[in-house]
Write an enzyme that holds these catalytic residues in place. Structure first.
Site, PDB file in Angstrom:
ATOM      1  N   CYS A  73       0.686  -1.253  -0.059  1.00 59.35           N
ATOM      2  CA  CYS A  73       0.140  -0.317  -0.031  1.00 59.35           C
ATOM      3  C   CYS A  73       0.873   1.135  -0.099  1.00 59.35           C
ATOM      4  O   CYS A  73       0.485   2.180  -0.848  1.00 59.35           O
ATOM      5  CB  CYS A  73      -0.869   0.048   1.156  1.00 59.35           C
ATOM      6  SG  CYS A  73      -0.133   0.117   2.738  1.00 59.35           S
ATOM      7  N   HIS A 112      -1.983   0.997   7.034  1.00 62.12           N
ATOM      8  CA  HIS A 112      -2.315   0.910   5.604  1.00 62.12           C
ATOM      9  C   HIS A 112      -2.424   2.318   4.972  1.00 62.12           C
ATOM     10  O   HIS A 112      -2.982   3.368   5.969  1.00 62.12           O
ATOM     11  CB  HIS A 112      -3.914   0.273   5.540  1.00 62.12           C
ATOM     12  CG  HIS A 112      -4.427   0.224   4.063  1.00 62.12           C
ATOM     13  ND1 HIS A 112      -3.755  -0.494   3.167  1.00 62.12           N
ATOM     14  CD2 HIS A 112      -5.418   0.600   3.538  1.00 62.12           C
ATOM     15  CE1 HIS A 112      -4.410  -0.292   2.076  1.00 62.12           C
ATOM     16  NE2 HIS A 112      -5.560   0.168   2.355  1.00 62.12           N
ATOM     17  N   ASP A 127      -8.458   3.087  -3.569  1.00 60.48           N
ATOM     18  CA  ASP A 127      -7.577   2.302  -2.854  1.00 60.48           C
ATOM     19  C   ASP A 127      -6.913   1.121  -4.167  1.00 60.48           C
ATOM     20  O   ASP A 127      -7.914   0.377  -4.535  1.00 60.48           O
ATOM     21  CB  ASP A 127      -8.222   1.519  -1.670  1.00 60.48           C
ATOM     22  CG  ASP A 127      -7.125   0.641  -0.741  1.00 60.48           C
ATOM     23  OD1 ASP A 127      -5.999   0.501  -1.164  1.00 60.48           O
ATOM     24  OD2 ASP A 127      -7.434   0.300   0.407  1.00 60.48           O
TER      25      ASP A 127
END
Length: 275
Positions: A73, A112, A127
């Site tokens: 991420c 994250h 995302d």
């Protein structure tokens, strides 16, 4: 003196199938997110090999656009955020706590990164870096209704300033991560990334995880276990038996050029045996 970072917008867009810059619209955001999760795989090969992961934009760009790699991420969403901003989107980064597979009220570290996009006053989360359960379409932030994506449905709930993202998996709503809207500085990504790639408790350290989406399917690799999950069908799983099988799957199914490392074969052999 460090040279200022320049996003290679032409190469980035070319990888995503664009010959010119698309307009900053909701349709573009939907298309970008779907294409990005299919083109750039989630992968933890650096932390598997215990090689530090750099999250400076120039290092991420080199890894994703020139080395034939993916990332996690703090890499995928950080470069994606810069892409959205370069295209004219009103976008900023957020951080969240992953609760998938554990209690929803747990408070793990902020490991994250995701992106908040505002279009005509309407807020969405986008995302491209949440592994095997990454949402493949933007989600309305200010709605608690079930929301369709090209893959599973998702929904967001808000309690006391904290949002919870859930996905409908095998008939039940499972929490993925929680997040809020506090301002995030670049150093927050550095600190979160340092934990993920170096801390003994990190779920990625010494582990081989990869994920990629496709039309109506998801591919995942967890150490030696390779699976293809097709919407509405039973998952197909195979236990890989050799290092060469693993390298072939990483290359052919995930599009990853596996980095050279003196202990690469030994580490992968150990992970296969442990699986």
């Amino acid at each position: 003196m460090t040279e200022p970072f320049m996003l290679d917008l032409h190469t980035y867009l070319e990888r995503l199938g664009y010959s010119s810059a698309p307009p900053p619209t909701l349709d573009t955001l939907r298309e970008l997110q779907a294409r990005h999760t299919a083109e750039f795989p989630f992968e933890t090969l650096a932390s598997m090999l215990r090689v530090p992961v750099e999250v400076e934009p120039a290092a991420i760009q080199d890894k994703l656009l020139r080395q034939g790699r993916g990332g996690y991420c703090f890499e995928l969403n950080r470069l994606y955020l810069l892409l959205l901003q370069a295209l004219g989107f009103d976008a900023r980064g957020l951080t969240g706590r992953v609760v998938m597979g554990g209690p929803e009220d747990a408070l793990p570290a902020r490991t994250h990164m995701l992106v908040l996009v505002t279009l005509d006053g309407v807020r969405y989360i986008s995302d491209v870096g949440f592994g095997g359960m990454v949402p493949t379409g933007p989600l309305l932030l200010d709605s608690e209704a079930e929301q369709a994506t090209p893959h599973e449905p998702y929904r967001l709930t808000l309690v006391d300033g904290t949002y919870t993202l859930r996905a409908l998996v095998a008939g039940s709503w499972r929490a993925m991560y929680v997040f809020d809207l506090q301002q995030v500085a670049d150093i927050d990504y550095v600190v979160g990334n340092w934990y993920v790639c170096t801390h003994p408790d990190s779920p990625f350290l010494g582990q081989m995880i990869a994920a990629r989406t496709g039309p109506g399917l998801r591919k995942t690799l967890n150490n030696g276990s390779f699976a293809i999950h097709r919407l509405g069908q039973a998952s197909e799983r195979v236990q890989l038996q050799s290092v060469d099988e693993v390298l072939k799957v990483l290359r052919e199914e995930f599009g990853i050029q596996v980095p050279e490392h003196p202990e690469r074969r030994e580490i992968i052999e150990r992970l296969i045996a442990g699986a």
